[in-house]
Design a protein around this motif. Sequence first.
Motif, PDB file in Angstrom:
ATOM      1  N   TYR A  51      38.176  39.111  34.776  1.00 33.84           N
ATOM      2  CA  TYR A  51      39.020  40.207  34.301  1.00 33.84           C
ATOM      3  C   TYR A  51      38.958  40.317  32.778  1.00 33.84           C
ATOM      4  CZ  TYR A  51      41.003  39.551  38.986  1.00 33.84           C
ATOM      5  OH  TYR A  51      41.169  39.419  40.333  1.00 33.84           O
ATOM      6  N   ASP A  52      39.113  41.524  32.295  1.00 33.81           N
ATOM      7  CA  ASP A  52      39.116  41.758  30.840  1.00 33.81           C
ATOM      8  C   ASP A  52      40.513  41.446  30.287  1.00 33.81           C
ATOM      9  OD1 ASP A  52      38.663  42.573  28.257  1.00 33.81           O
ATOM     10  OD2 ASP A  52      38.574  44.724  28.724  1.00 33.81           O
ATOM     11  N   LEU A  53      40.847  40.156  30.307  1.00 30.06           N
ATOM     12  CA  LEU A  53      42.182  39.764  29.842  1.00 30.06           C
ATOM     13  C   LEU A  53      42.338  40.079  28.362  1.00 30.06           C
ATOM     14  CD1 LEU A  53      42.527  36.284  31.609  1.00 30.06           C
ATOM     15  CD2 LEU A  53      43.296  38.517  32.425  1.00 30.06           C
ATOM     16  N   ASP A  70      47.893  47.822  28.231  1.00 27.24           N
ATOM     17  CA  ASP A  70      46.811  48.709  28.632  1.00 27.24           C
ATOM     18  C   ASP A  70      46.232  48.216  29.968  1.00 27.24           C
ATOM     19  OD1 ASP A  70      44.903  50.626  28.648  1.00 27.24           O
ATOM     20  OD2 ASP A  70      43.921  50.018  26.790  1.00 27.24           O
ATOM     21  N   GLY A  84      41.092  42.507  26.783  1.00 23.84           N
ATOM     22  CA  GLY A  84      41.346  43.936  26.636  1.00 23.84           C
ATOM     23  C   GLY A  84      42.819  44.282  26.794  1.00 23.84           C
ATOM     24  N   VAL A  85      43.520  43.534  27.638  1.00 30.88           N
ATOM     25  CA  VAL A  85      44.948  43.794  27.820  1.00 30.88           C
ATOM     26  C   VAL A  85      45.755  43.110  26.705  1.00 30.88           C
ATOM     27  CG1 VAL A  85      46.898  43.743  29.417  1.00 30.88           C
ATOM     28  CG2 VAL A  85      44.574  43.925  30.319  1.00 30.88           C
ATOM     29  N   ARG A 119      34.863  39.243  25.721  1.00 31.38           N
ATOM     30  CA  ARG A 119      34.803  40.637  26.167  1.00 31.38           C
ATOM     31  C   ARG A 119      33.381  41.183  26.080  1.00 31.38           C
ATOM     32  NH1 ARG A 119      37.541  44.757  23.938  1.00 31.38           N
ATOM     33  NH2 ARG A 119      37.930  45.485  26.030  1.00 31.38           N
ATOM     34  N   PHE A 130      35.337  37.264  44.166  1.00 32.01           N
ATOM     35  CA  PHE A 130      35.254  37.337  42.703  1.00 32.01           C
ATOM     36  C   PHE A 130      34.984  35.975  42.077  1.00 32.01           C
ATOM     37  CE2 PHE A 130      37.341  39.178  38.656  1.00 32.01           C
ATOM     38  CZ  PHE A 130      36.210  39.880  38.328  1.00 32.01           C
ATOM     39  N   ARG A 163      42.704  48.571  31.638  1.00 32.60           N
ATOM     40  CA  ARG A 163      41.636  47.625  31.279  1.00 32.60           C
ATOM     41  C   ARG A 163      41.588  46.435  32.229  1.00 32.60           C
ATOM     42  NH1 ARG A 163      38.923  48.619  26.681  1.00 32.60           N
ATOM     43  NH2 ARG A 163      39.805  50.368  25.561  1.00 32.60           N
ATOM     44  N   LEU A 164      42.730  46.101  32.810  1.00 32.05           N
ATOM     45  CA  LEU A 164      42.747  45.000  33.773  1.00 32.05           C
ATOM     46  C   LEU A 164      42.021  45.405  35.054  1.00 32.05           C
ATOM     47  CD1 LEU A 164      43.766  42.191  34.585  1.00 32.05           C
ATOM     48  CD2 LEU A 164      45.823  43.297  35.465  1.00 32.05           C
ATOM     49  N   ARG A 177      35.011  50.920  30.575  1.00 29.31           N
ATOM     50  CA  ARG A 177      36.362  50.513  30.155  1.00 29.31           C
ATOM     51  C   ARG A 177      36.809  51.204  28.868  1.00 29.31           C
ATOM     52  NH1 ARG A 177      34.891  44.322  28.326  1.00 29.31           N
ATOM     53  NH2 ARG A 177      33.974  44.859  26.326  1.00 29.31           N
ATOM     54  N   SER A 233      38.955  31.032  30.779  1.00 34.56           N
ATOM     55  CA  SER A 233      40.285  31.571  31.079  1.00 34.56           C
ATOM     56  C   SER A 233      40.502  31.744  32.587  1.00 34.56           C
ATOM     57  CB  SER A 233      40.449  32.911  30.372  1.00 34.56           C
ATOM     58  OG  SER A 233      39.355  33.757  30.655  1.00 34.56           O
ATOM     59  N   THR A 274      39.866  47.940  35.394  1.00 34.85           N
ATOM     60  CA  THR A 274      38.470  48.299  35.154  1.00 34.85           C
ATOM     61  C   THR A 274      37.663  47.002  35.108  1.00 34.85           C
ATOM     62  OG1 THR A 274      39.197  50.183  33.857  1.00 34.85           O
ATOM     63  CG2 THR A 274      36.898  49.531  33.606  1.00 34.85           C
ATOM     64  N   GLY A 275      36.682  46.894  35.967  1.00 33.37           N
ATOM     65  CA  GLY A 275      35.891  45.670  36.011  1.00 33.37           C
ATOM     66  C   GLY A 275      36.509  44.581  36.873  1.00 33.37           C
ATOM     67  N   SER A 276      37.528  44.915  37.650  1.00 29.63           N
ATOM     68  CA  SER A 276      38.152  43.889  38.496  1.00 29.63           C
ATOM     69  C   SER A 276      37.556  43.898  39.909  1.00 29.63           C
ATOM     70  CB  SER A 276      39.670  44.071  38.551  1.00 29.63           C
ATOM     71  OG  SER A 276      39.986  45.272  39.220  1.00 29.63           O
ATOM     72  N   VAL A 336      40.592  47.996  19.952  1.00 28.66           N
ATOM     73  CA  VAL A 336      40.089  47.398  21.200  1.00 28.66           C
ATOM     74  C   VAL A 336      38.612  47.724  21.434  1.00 28.66           C
ATOM     75  CG1 VAL A 336      40.752  49.300  22.750  1.00 28.66           C
ATOM     76  CG2 VAL A 336      40.705  46.966  23.630  1.00 28.66           C
ATOM     77  N   LEU A 350      38.996  34.537  24.874  1.00 27.38           N
ATOM     78  CA  LEU A 350      38.842  35.598  25.861  1.00 27.38           C
ATOM     79  C   LEU A 350      37.625  36.427  25.471  1.00 27.38           C
ATOM     80  CD1 LEU A 350      42.631  36.566  26.151  1.00 27.38           C
ATOM     81  CD2 LEU A 350      41.346  34.987  27.595  1.00 27.38           C
ATOM     82  N   MET A 373      43.117  34.035  35.067  1.00 25.48           N
ATOM     83  CA  MET A 373      42.631  35.070  35.988  1.00 25.48           C
ATOM     84  C   MET A 373      43.169  34.836  37.399  1.00 25.48           C
ATOM     85  SD  MET A 373      38.681  35.484  34.784  1.00 25.48           S
ATOM     86  CE  MET A 373      38.288  35.826  33.060  1.00 25.48           C
ATOM     87  N   GLY A 398      46.730  44.823  21.717  1.00 28.73           N
ATOM     88  CA  GLY A 398      47.772  45.840  21.837  1.00 28.73           C
ATOM     89  C   GLY A 398      49.003  45.345  22.578  1.00 28.73           C
TER      90      GLY A 398
END
Lengths: 423, 475
Positions: B189-191, A188, B193-194, B182, A419, A191-192, A158, A397, A194-196, B162, B180, A401, B197
């Motif tokens: 999901y990498d929430l 960005d 990360g989003v 990381r 998932f 990033r969402l 990522r 969270s 990537t890893g989904s 980030v 969240l 998601m 920024g």
Amino acid sequence: MASTRNADDTTSAALVASLGPGQVRPGSRGEAVDGVQPHLVITARTAANVSTVVNEARANRLAIIPCGGGTQLDRGNPPRCFDIRLSLTGLASIIERHGEDMTVTAEAGVTLAQLNRALASRDQRFAVDAASPQQATLGGIVAANSGGGLAHSFGAPRDLVLGMRVIDGRGRSLVLGGRVVKNVAGYDLPRLFTGSWGTLGVITEVTLRTHPLAPQATTMRLSFEDPASLEHARVALFASALPLAAMDFSTGTASSSWTLQLRIEGTSSEVDYQIDRVRSLCASPDERLENQWLSSVHANTTSDLVVIGVTRPKQCVEIAEQMFAAARKHTSNVSVSAHAGLGPVYLGCSTQGPEQEIAIVTDLRTVTGACRARLLVSRCCAQVKPALDVWGQRPESFSLMANVKQRFDPDGILCPGRFVGRM
Amino acid sequence: MPLNPAIKRRFRSIVGATGILEGGAGLKVYECDGYTLEKAIPEVVLLPSTTHQVSDLVTTCHEEGIAFVPRGAGTGVSGGCLPAGIPVMIATSRMRKIRAIDFDDRTIDVEAGVVNLEVTRRVEARGYYYAPDPSSQSACTIGGNVAENSGGPHTLKYGVTVNHVLAIEMVLPCGEIVELDRSAEAPGYDLGGVCIGSEGTLGIVTAARLRLLVKPQAVVTLLAVFADVVSASRAVSAIIAAGIVPAALEMMDALVIEAVEAAYHFGFPANAGAVLIIELDGLESAIDDLCERIGEACSESGASKVHRARNERERALLWKSRKRAFGAMGRLAPAYCTQDGVVPRSRLPEIVERIARVGERYHLRIANLMHAGDGNIHPLVLYDDSDEEEIRRVVCAGNEILEACVQMGGSVTGEHGIGVEKTGLMEAAFPPASIDAMKDFRSVFNPAGLCNPGKIFPTDRHCVELTRPRPRGGG
């Protein structure tokens, strides 16, 4: 989330008509995921093919599992249904190498080995180590955000993805991020994705940051009699200014010691200095493996059961020790490894079937739970999966998601059920 | 429509009388950030000191349907915290606790109002530091850094915010507090990360877990002098092509040199067309060799001189000249406008020529300051702010430069963000479907649109007020 129905002959015929007969065929048992066999296997050759398949699937409520080299299809809960196995390996072109910019754009089906061969001609690399670089594709690596030990110094995938093209679950062709190393325009979203794990969209192309190949590199293995002395060395190295490229450790029932495996890179003087410094900090027997690196985490790919303890660096030796002890009570063949600077602990073992796997996972979850760590199941037999969520307890969270999933894949056609929280 | 007095009472009951500012001159400072072409005064500024207070304030806004804008130290440069049409501002500047420092994990947990430089100050005695170092680091806060995904000169080797944030605590626009995570292998999901920024449009960041780095053994700073920007750009490419990743690789052109020399008297050569400030770090045993290779790359590209900072004092002065270059620009013109664009590094010579042509065409002087190693350019357009017609030319010139960045495969912003300043450029940067996808993501977090409306996405906003830009920094 909407339920899906199975592909019938009409859809199959429609797909053959849009794509061409060579790209669509019936699925076979060997292509099953968690014991569920796909009705169709489709090989995409272009991003437009992917778009066609996604739109057809939406119209007919068919379930797709996108797939690269297939090295990580074990991960995830069992699919609720599985109509189309969508192979991206036909998207195998390196589109542009921007040597001076240290970036590269390639299609999702390019393998890690293929990319790194091409980059090596300019003394560069995509600094990710995967278990099976000949099979693992860029799309798969990015979708799983799975690196190896090199993430210690280069970051996870990522951190190396600059941009991508995706067909999301709504059939939209999305151009996300960019091809420059610094970019804060808008959200960005790479990033969402990537890893989904393929649950929001099908990645068709990625733009990646590359790194220079190190002029010299070596792998150093140090042996420790017990976890306490390993921990001592880990703390010393972690607090040192040594720019280690990777720092993994492992042990197993087949081994009498705990092994710390370091990747050391740089000019020859930098490498020599680091070796000396490691020796003086660790004071334990060592050996050197010239120019090979295989993360300890990737060493064992044949275990029946593989689990991941998600923890922090300072707890990883302790948790590895406890997980190892707990698994040994059940089976005589256990190995454990970890990325010592990042945290996660990987345990693999042989088992005698589903009951034993459930018992081991249950015990390991007790152990990790007591340390406030999470336990994910990376591989197990398909019969075990309905009994336990392989991703563990839902993250805090989770509702966000689930809502994200709903926005990007409202019909639930992408990897349904696989998932976190069985979304 | 003014805020109902009952709502103000509710706010006061949450943050106390000292935590609410309303009316009077006290609010003037909150009318804008470093982007000063637009200003607006919020009706109230709320200064919570805990996450729960933030949550209660946001819950109130959510229940009452009132728009609010988060603010850190107000050092942003794209108007990300401009309260245009937004009655409530929630500033996290009083949330200054360092919650935990864990050297065994190399992490530090800080609240949003902790100043960037303070993080390093708290850990440097033990040999650690926090890598992202925006030019405003002595004032800007971690909450703002996270919201803007701030960069700085050292991002070339170490990455931007980030890459250094392992978890964030955030108050969602409905008032709910979420963490969240990381960390490596965290499921889902990498929430986070989003959200990093997202310019305060997805919630209010109240705390973050940051990664600490161990200070390198050796640090060397070099100054390379060139006749012109094009040859300095060639040296940048040569260094990267040699497989060297310096910690920082910065460029200043003749106009910037003139201004910083007048301000800080470093002793830059008077006739230099451009200089590179190159910082190398790593192992002591290797640093001399690296310096030599850099020296060769610079000489081959036409450097007239490569000077190695002799001591820490000289090094510090060199960096002061660079980081405070923005402040020095006031010596050259009554006002200036900082742009922030990115090109692939190999296109630096091209964009530099393009900027010169744009300057000629619009009759404007443009100085160039760049994070050259990243391809991140900061053209500084000098102008006279009493000349309305010239202001219009400044805006056109800026847009033209950024559109050129996009055409060259770059971006309209490398570190300053879209804010309100560049909403009109989003459509040049992304196709409509990609912008829709971003809006979809926003609607998950901020469905009612009450959290920092009018930012990032193209809207029908109108300018609130056009006034004299004050010197403003960034990068």
